[in-house]
Design an enzyme around this catalytic site. Structure first.
Site, mmCIF file in Angstrom:
data_model
loop_
_atom_site.group_PDB
_atom_site.id
_atom_site.type_symbol
_atom_site.label_atom_id
_atom_site.label_comp_id
_atom_site.label_asym_id
_atom_site.label_seq_id
_atom_site.Cartn_x
_atom_site.Cartn_y
_atom_site.Cartn_z
ATOM 1 C CB SER A 66 4.338 17.495 13.377
ATOM 2 O OG SER A 66 5.079 18.374 12.567
ATOM 3 C CG ASP A 115 -0.357 24.266 13.878
ATOM 4 O OD1 ASP A 115 0.827 24.142 13.543
ATOM 5 O OD2 ASP A 115 -1.055 23.352 14.347
ATOM 6 C CG HIS A 159 3.443 22.467 15.052
ATOM 7 N ND1 HIS A 159 2.610 22.184 13.994
ATOM 8 C CD2 HIS A 159 4.445 21.539 14.996
ATOM 9 C CE1 HIS A 159 3.093 21.154 13.310
ATOM 10 N NE2 HIS A 159 4.191 20.737 13.908
#
Length: 312
Positions: free
Chosen positions: A119, A259, A286
């Site tokens: 991320s 995601d 995610h």
């Protein structure tokens, strides 16, 4: 080389603190650091910004083939020094790039290590390589955008798929500036359960990271904003998309099929980094390392083993 993943993750072998002019950076090592010998260590950059390392702890299972795995809490969160009174311009990409480089030098692995970012960590990791690629054997980018403009566009598209009443609740509180309202948080969770972590209820290490953001939101609110899809912080104009052609280390890009990091947000990495390869985990959002841990371990582990050669 098939690897069996424990249902959880191994305990730390060692923990410690690196002192710098900005405070202390806490780190956790799984396995033995043996600079220059055996599989090269992996350094994990967590997301947020400001989410702390906890939710990435399943990645410690990548130590199963004998490599050390280094987790750490970036400045401002977790077990590292908190700076709630620091001005907004303190929290910069350059700060976190320098922190990473100081940590690998402190651990004695600065001339040979793999770098993985998840991320926000996958936004930071290319910045690290572009600033100084010394010692970086490979780069793994997990669930990350190449620019915040792409991220926001994707987030808005996903929001439009939420139930109408959820969308209305989110918008009402964002316009009123009441994003700390329990009603907003409840509506936000609908998005998170679809596109952030589809293992519901979330595992303890994931809830630990969310709880630490709630307790100490300085970095997240300053750089990102109140939620994954309402980005109003200092990273709003961030982009590395136009610079990724300068990355020369072997690169793997991974994401989940559900995601919040949709394919268009990470496509610039695959299209722009010479030789980059990608993998999509079909049952994940995610956090594929949490949602499909065995598959994640296999895909990432194979990539790391393929690039365990000498220092750059």
């Amino acid at each position: 080389m098939p690897i069996t993943v424990d249902s959880r993750f191994p305990d730390a072998t060692t923990t410690g603190r690196l002192r710098t002019e900005h405070g202390e950076t806490w780190y956790r090592v799984t396995g033995e650091l043996t600079p220059g010998e055996g599989p090269a260590p992996l350094v994990v950059l967590h997301g947020g910004p400001g989410a702390a390392h906890n939710y990435t702890l399943m990645m410690a299972n990548l130590s199963a083939d004998g490599r050390a795995v280094v987790h750490y809490d970036q400045l401002g969160c977790g077990e590292s020094t908190h700076r709630p009174d620091a001005p907004a311009d303190f929290w910069t990409v350059e700060l976190f790039v320098a922190e990473l480089r100081a940590l690998v030098e402190h651990l004695g692995i600065g001339d040979r290590f793999h770098l993985l970012g998840q991320s926000w960590g996958g936004m930071l990791a290319p910045e690290v390589v572009l600033a100084d690629e010394r010692g970086v054997l490979s780069l793994t980018i997990c669930d990350s955008p190449a620019s915040m403009a792409l991220w926001l566009s994707a987030a808005n598209a996903l929001r439009e798929e939420l139930p109408a009443d959820v969308q209305q609740t989110l918008l009402r509180h964002e316009e009123a500036g009441t994003t700390d309202s329990p009603e907003y948080l409840e509506a936000m969770q609908v998005f998170y359960d679809r596109h952030v972590c589809r293992v519901v209820p979330n595992p303890p290490e994931v809830t630990d990271s969310f709880a630490q953001i709630e307790e100490e939101p300085t970095v997240y609110h300053t750089m990102n904003g109140p939620s994954e899809f309402h980005v109003v912080g200092t990273l709003k104009e961030w982009s590395v998309a136009e610079r990724v052609g300068g990355i020369r280390v072997p690169t793997l890009v991974v994401a989940g099929a559900h995601d919040e990091a949709r394919p268009e947000v990470w496509a610039p990495f695959v299209d722009g980094i010479p030789g980059a390869v990608s993998h999509v985990f079909p049952e994940s959002s995610h956090m594929p390392h949490v949602e499909e841990p065995e598959a994640f371990q296999q895909v990432v582990g194979d990539f790391l083993r393929a690039h365990d050669g000498g220092a750059r």
